[in-house]
Design a protein around this motif. Structure first.
Motif, short mmCIF file in Angstrom:
data_model
loop_
_atom_site.label_atom_id
_atom_site.label_comp_id
_atom_site.label_asym_id
_atom_site.label_seq_id
_atom_site.Cartn_x
_atom_site.Cartn_y
_atom_site.Cartn_z
N GLU A 298 0.81 -1.22 0.00
CA GLU A 298 0.00 0.00 0.00
C GLU A 298 0.84 1.27 0.00
OE1 GLU A 298 -3.29 1.99 2.87
OE2 GLU A 298 -3.46 -0.16 2.52
N GLY A 299 1.95 1.25 0.75
CA GLY A 299 2.75 2.46 0.88
C GLY A 299 4.11 2.42 0.23
N GLY A 300 4.43 1.32 -0.44
CA GLY A 300 5.75 1.18 -1.04
C GLY A 300 5.93 -0.21 -1.62
N TRP A 301 7.01 -0.86 -1.22
CA TRP A 301 7.34 -2.21 -1.71
C TRP A 301 7.79 -3.09 -0.56
CZ3 TRP A 301 6.67 -2.55 -6.96
CH2 TRP A 301 6.85 -1.40 -7.72
N TYR B 41 19.08 -11.86 -1.36
CA TYR B 41 19.60 -12.98 -0.58
C TYR B 41 20.08 -12.55 0.80
CZ TYR B 41 24.44 -11.56 -1.31
OH TYR B 41 25.62 -10.87 -1.28
N ARG B 42 20.31 -11.26 1.00
CA ARG B 42 20.89 -10.77 2.23
C ARG B 42 19.85 -10.22 3.21
NH1 ARG B 42 26.32 -8.77 3.22
NH2 ARG B 42 26.72 -9.44 1.11
N CYS B 43 18.77 -9.62 2.70
CA CYS B 43 17.81 -8.98 3.59
C CYS B 43 16.41 -8.94 2.99
CB CYS B 43 18.26 -7.57 3.97
SG CYS B 43 18.31 -6.42 2.57
N LYS B 44 15.43 -8.67 3.84
CA LYS B 44 14.05 -8.56 3.41
C LYS B 44 13.37 -7.54 4.30
CE LYS B 44 9.83 -11.22 2.85
NZ LYS B 44 9.22 -12.56 2.88
N GLY B 45 12.52 -6.70 3.72
CA GLY B 45 11.80 -5.72 4.53
C GLY B 45 11.01 -4.75 3.69
N GLU B 46 10.35 -3.84 4.37
CA GLU B 46 9.55 -2.81 3.71
C GLU B 46 10.45 -1.65 3.29
OE1 GLU B 46 6.14 -3.02 3.12
OE2 GLU B 46 6.46 -5.07 3.81
N VAL B 47 10.20 -1.16 2.08
CA VAL B 47 10.90 0.03 1.59
C VAL B 47 9.86 1.01 1.07
CG1 VAL B 47 13.02 -1.21 1.01
CG2 VAL B 47 11.26 -0.97 -0.73
N ASN C 95 8.09 5.81 -10.03
CA ASN C 95 7.19 5.84 -11.17
C ASN C 95 6.63 4.45 -11.45
OD1 ASN C 95 7.40 8.58 -11.64
ND2 ASN C 95 9.01 8.37 -13.17
N ALA C 96 7.45 3.43 -11.31
CA ALA C 96 6.97 2.05 -11.49
C ALA C 96 5.88 1.75 -10.46
CB ALA C 96 8.12 1.06 -11.36
N TRP C 97 6.11 2.17 -9.23
CA TRP C 97 5.11 1.96 -8.16
C TRP C 97 3.79 2.63 -8.52
CZ3 TRP C 97 1.97 4.63 -4.91
CH2 TRP C 97 1.42 3.92 -3.84
#
Length: 95
Positions: A20-23, A28-34, A63-65
């Motif tokens: 809703e607010g980003g991606w 392979y190293r990390c995962k999270g909200e951006v 722009n892609a978002w």
């Protein structure tokens, strides 16, 4: 996205999934909200891998978002494929 890593000499995989607010970002190293532009994890990942990236990359990812909901999955993938080629070309030109 598959982006060339000079550190390993091959292309690493970077995933973006719209929220809703980003991606949700993952490699392979990390995962999270951006945020919509990929901050902060995507850029931290590139820097950690010693990958240089073009100026204003954040604008293109934002722009892609903005356009994801009006495009089909293949069109969105094409945008990210072009961005990853741009980043890889930028990186390869520096070495």
């Amino acid at each position: 996205m598959r982006i060339y890593s000079p550190r390993w000499g091959l292309k690493d995989l970077y995933h973006f999934k719209k929220t809703e607010g980003g991606w949700t970002f993952e490699n392979y190293r990390c995962k999270g909200e951006v945020d919509k532009g990929g901050n902060p994890l995507f850029y931290k990942s590139l820097i950690t891998e010693s990958i240089s990236y073009p100026d204003h990359l954040e604008v293109y990812i934002s722009n892609a978002w903005e356009n994801v909901n009006t495009l089909n999955k293949e069109q969105v993938q094409n945008i990210f494929d072009e961005l990853s080629e741009w980043i890889s070309a930028s990186e390869n030109n520096l070495h």
